[in-house]
Write a protein that holds these residues in place. Structure first.
Motif: not given
Length: 392
Positions: A55-57, A71, A50
């Protein structure tokens, strides 16, 4: 002054477990059928990806038998699913949708996956290569933000740095626990090395003495018959003092002869330290000793090395006299009351080798200022590694 040194723990015995697939490193790309030792390692691998992708989850399911993340952006297809392997703590990846269908490109502060256990790996790489490095929080923020398309906070970096230091150095208590084993191996693999630990009745650590065999041999055979004393304060969680003895060769190169760690500078600690030192080097003829005017050193030195010529450091004397008298006329009387044989080179009864100060020992103390913040085991290893580097 020091808390109790723990007993050596018994060696753990791990049962062999049959795993149907080879484990993977968390830095590798996550693929179907990959197996991780436990859920935490799987989280670290996902968190690292990530950060690399910016990105982030969020976790949608997490229990002993299943772990699933998606996600953070709604309706994005990116997801990872894993199942727990029966009778083990391991997790095997069963499904991976690697592509993001979201178009989020904005950098949000406090990246969710930039936790201390994820950032730890990047910070540890920097700190492991240089123990003297003072890696400030602002530097870490700048380096991480430039390396990855994310935005992290100062608080995240501070927590990660503390965790990285803990992983690299261990706890202060663990360091005392491993001290006996370390000294045993130090003596075993370094010819004529002398070490000794002294504890009080309730097994509390009191002193440790180390004299590397190579240092003792070199000081006797190849260096001037001089010893320079000094002490330095420890700066870690467990406060104490490091006692140090150095010598110099014909080219004025400084070499550490022996060192010790104790609770404080006093007659008892200096006497114990110098007694162990004499056991290593013997009674050298025409020995010259330079130190400050600490009464504990003077008393101990007179008892342990009664035939040595003892001079006092000119720099220490200068600052002490300036602070006490300034430009007063009584300064002359004060100097006369101090035996000129100890501070005037013209009256020195032995060969002072133009040594008027204890700056050589002070230099070693200055060099080790960051090492003296470390756990006791790493401080001792720092000096061993320094001597090994000097030999090469």
């Amino acid at each position: 002054m020091f808390h109790g040194m723990p007993h050596l723990p018994s060696c753990p015995v791990n049962a062999d477990v049959n795993i149907p697939c080879q484990r993977v490193d968390i830095s590798e790309e996550i693929k179907v059928l990959d197996i991780f030792d436990d859920k935490e390692l799987l989280k670290l691998a996902i968190g690292r990806q990530c950060m690399e992708q910016g990105k982030q989850y969020k976790t949608t399911r997490s229990n002993k038998g299943r772990f699933e993340v998606v996600c953070l952006v709604k309706n994005c297809s990116r997801m990872v699913r894993a199942r727990g392997i029966q009778s083990t703590t391991a997790f095997q990846v069963t499904k991976v949708v690697d592509q993001h269908t979201c178009c989020a490109t904005n950098l949000e502060s406090n990246h969710r996956q930039s936790k201390k256990k994820v950032l730890d790996h990047f910070i540890a790489e920097v700190l492991a290569g240089d123990y003297n490095r003072v890696y400030q929080g602002n530097e870490i923020v700048r380096d991480i933000n430039s390396k990855f398309p994310i935005n992290i906070s100062y608080q995240q970096t501070w927590c990660a740095k503390q965790y990285a230091l803990l992983m690299l150095r261990g706890t202060k208590e663990d360091s005392f626990t491993k001290l006996l084993v370390y000294l045993h191996n130090l003596v075993k693999h370094n010819l004529e090395t002398v070490t000794q630990i002294r504890v009080v009745d309730d097994d509390r650590f009191e002193f440790v003495f180390i004299a590397l065999g190579c240092s003792v041999r070199a000081s006797i055979k190849y260096c001037r018959p001089t010893l320079i004393y000094d002490g330095g304060h420890l700066k870690g969680e467990f406060k104490g003092t490091m006692l140090l003895v150095v010598t110099m060769d014909g080219q004025n190169q400084i070499m550490t002869v022996a060192y010790a760690i104790c609770k404080s500078e006093c007659t008892e600690t200096w006497s114990w330290f110098l007694r162990k030192l004499r056991e290593c080097i013997g009674n050298l003829e025409d020995l010259t000793i330079i130190s400050d005017r600490a009464p504990s050193i003077a008393t101990s030195n007179a008892n342990i090395f009664p035939h040595a010529y003892h001079g006092i450091c000119g720099i220490h004397s200068y600052f002490n006299i300036s602070a006490k008298f300034g430009s007063s006329d009584t300064m002359h009387e004060y100097l006369q009351n101090i035996n000129p044989e100890r501070w005037a080179r013209a009256h020195f009864p032995g060969n002072q080798y133009f040594l008027m100060t204890s700056n050589s020992a002070e230099s070693i103390n200055s060099m080790s200022q960051f090492a003296r913040k470390m756990p006791i085991l790493m401080l001792i290893e720092y000096f061993r590694a320094t001597m090994e580097f000097s030999e090469t």
